[in-house]
Scaffold this motif. Structure first.
Motif, mmCIF file in Angstrom:
data_model
loop_
_atom_site.group_PDB
_atom_site.id
_atom_site.type_symbol
_atom_site.label_atom_id
_atom_site.label_comp_id
_atom_site.label_asym_id
_atom_site.label_seq_id
_atom_site.Cartn_x
_atom_site.Cartn_y
_atom_site.Cartn_z
ATOM 1 N N SER A 120 6.073 3.111 0.728
ATOM 2 C CA SER A 120 5.403 1.862 1.070
ATOM 3 C C SER A 120 5.486 1.666 2.577
ATOM 4 C CB SER A 120 6.066 0.691 0.335
ATOM 5 O OG SER A 120 5.438 -0.517 0.714
ATOM 6 N N MET A 121 4.345 1.637 3.233
ATOM 7 C CA MET A 121 4.324 1.550 4.688
ATOM 8 C C MET A 121 4.862 0.214 5.191
ATOM 9 S SD MET A 121 3.093 4.501 5.456
ATOM 10 C CE MET A 121 2.689 4.288 7.172
ATOM 11 N N ASP A 122 4.680 -0.848 4.392
ATOM 12 C CA ASP A 122 5.111 -2.164 4.839
ATOM 13 C C ASP A 122 6.598 -2.399 4.634
ATOM 14 O OD1 ASP A 122 2.506 -2.643 5.516
ATOM 15 O OD2 ASP A 122 2.013 -3.614 3.605
ATOM 16 N N ASP A 123 7.260 -1.564 3.832
ATOM 17 C CA ASP A 123 8.687 -1.744 3.577
ATOM 18 C C ASP A 123 9.562 -0.985 4.564
ATOM 19 O OD1 ASP A 123 8.025 -3.350 1.510
ATOM 20 O OD2 ASP A 123 8.176 -1.774 -0.024
ATOM 21 N N ILE A 124 8.964 -0.254 5.490
ATOM 22 C CA ILE A 124 9.760 0.491 6.476
ATOM 23 C C ILE A 124 10.220 -0.479 7.559
ATOM 24 C CG2 ILE A 124 9.724 2.370 8.156
ATOM 25 C CD1 ILE A 124 7.568 3.712 6.495
ATOM 26 N N LEU A 178 0.856 -1.170 0.000
ATOM 27 C CA LEU A 178 0.000 0.000 0.000
ATOM 28 C C LEU A 178 0.896 1.224 0.000
ATOM 29 C CD1 LEU A 178 -2.790 1.327 0.228
ATOM 30 C CD2 LEU A 178 -2.558 1.191 2.722
ATOM 31 N N VAL A 179 0.758 2.033 -1.034
ATOM 32 C CA VAL A 179 1.598 3.216 -1.185
ATOM 33 C C VAL A 179 0.780 4.428 -0.793
ATOM 34 C CG1 VAL A 179 2.983 4.603 -2.766
ATOM 35 C CG2 VAL A 179 2.917 2.116 -3.014
ATOM 36 N N MET A 180 1.323 5.233 0.142
ATOM 37 C CA MET A 180 0.651 6.440 0.614
ATOM 38 C C MET A 180 1.517 7.641 0.308
ATOM 39 S SD MET A 180 -0.707 5.175 4.320
ATOM 40 C CE MET A 180 -1.166 6.847 4.707
ATOM 41 N N THR A 181 0.884 8.774 0.324
ATOM 42 C CA THR A 181 1.623 10.022 0.173
ATOM 43 C C THR A 181 2.537 10.179 1.378
ATOM 44 O OG1 THR A 181 -0.281 10.942 -0.948
ATOM 45 C CG2 THR A 181 1.372 12.490 -0.184
ATOM 46 N N PRO A 182 3.798 10.468 1.211
ATOM 47 C CA PRO A 182 4.514 10.864 -0.026
ATOM 48 C C PRO A 182 5.157 9.689 -0.730
ATOM 49 C CG PRO A 182 5.866 11.333 1.884
ATOM 50 C CD PRO A 182 4.617 10.714 2.404
#
Length: 229
Positions: free
Chosen positions: A113-117, A106-110
């Motif tokens: 990818s929240m799951d790749d952090i 799921l890609v959010m602004t900016p």
């Protein structure tokens, strides 16, 4: 041998008994009573106040009734007050990391990818910045050093309005009214003087009874001498 004769012979025998041995036995050494351990009640039991009957004020003899004996469930919700609600604690999500790695991205602004952090702290900061409302942010206390923050000081007060008091002067008394005081003051001696001596020297000499009697006797003798001549 008959029993009567046996008793008679036994009474004649000396059994080595004395008065000190048989009669005076009040000082016999007896075993001292041993100390028996008695368990003491706990502090909570000893600290309880006396439980008395509400009407007769007599001490309660039986077992004490429980504190919540008369507590009944509430009328509407029917909850039991004896059962205390357990404190809420957020459960630990053990499958969270595995779900984040396996679910669709799921890609959010900016465009991150929240799951790749990898860093969970950075992910929480990003989620909080995106989803936290303004009111929720104001509830969070600020951890800012307050050394350089100074309270606004009030401005200069209004200028003072000083007042001047006239010099205190004693009231003027005319010389005519002060004649008695001035005359008395002029008679005072300005040098050293013995007040006790001056007081007694200023008094009149008291009359002496012996002197008066002696003068009367001398006068009477002179009159007798003149008569004889």
């Amino acid at each position: 041998m008959s029993s009567t004769a046996r008793k008679r012979y036994e009474s004649l025998l000396f059994q080595y008994e004395t008065t000190n041995k048989t009669d005076f036995r009040y000082g016999a050494i007896k075993e001292y009573p041993k100390t028996v351990y008695k368990p003491r009640a706990s502090h909570s039991v000893r600290g309880r106040p006396l439980y008395k009957h509400i009407h007769t004020m007599a001490e309660w003899k039986g077992a004490r009734p429980s504190f919540d004996l008369m507590i009944t469930p509430k009328e509407i919700v029917r909850t039991n007050p004896k059962v205390v609600q357990k404190p809420f604690s957020k459960p630990i999500d053990e499958e969270r990391e595995e779900v984040q790695k396996s679910r669709p991205r799921l890609v959010m602004t900016p465009a991150v990818s929240m799951d790749d952090i990898d860093d969970p702290q950075a992910r929480n900061i990003l989620c909080g910045d995106m989803y936290k409302s303004q009111m929720r942010r104001e509830y969070v206390p600020l951890n800012v050093a307050s050394q350089d923050i100074k309270a606004p000081l009030p401005g200069l007060p209004a200028p003072a309005n000083p007042i001047t008091l006239p010099k205190l002067q004693p009231p003027l008394v005319s010389p005519e009214w002060r004649m008695e005081s001035v005359s008395w003051d002029q008679k005072q001696l300005r040098t050293y003087s013995d007040h006790t001596r001056d007081f007694w020297l200023g008094q009149k000499v008291p009359r002496c009874r012996a002197c008066e009697e002696t003068a009367i006797i001398d006068k009477h003798r002179k009159m007798i001498k003149q008569v004889k001549k």
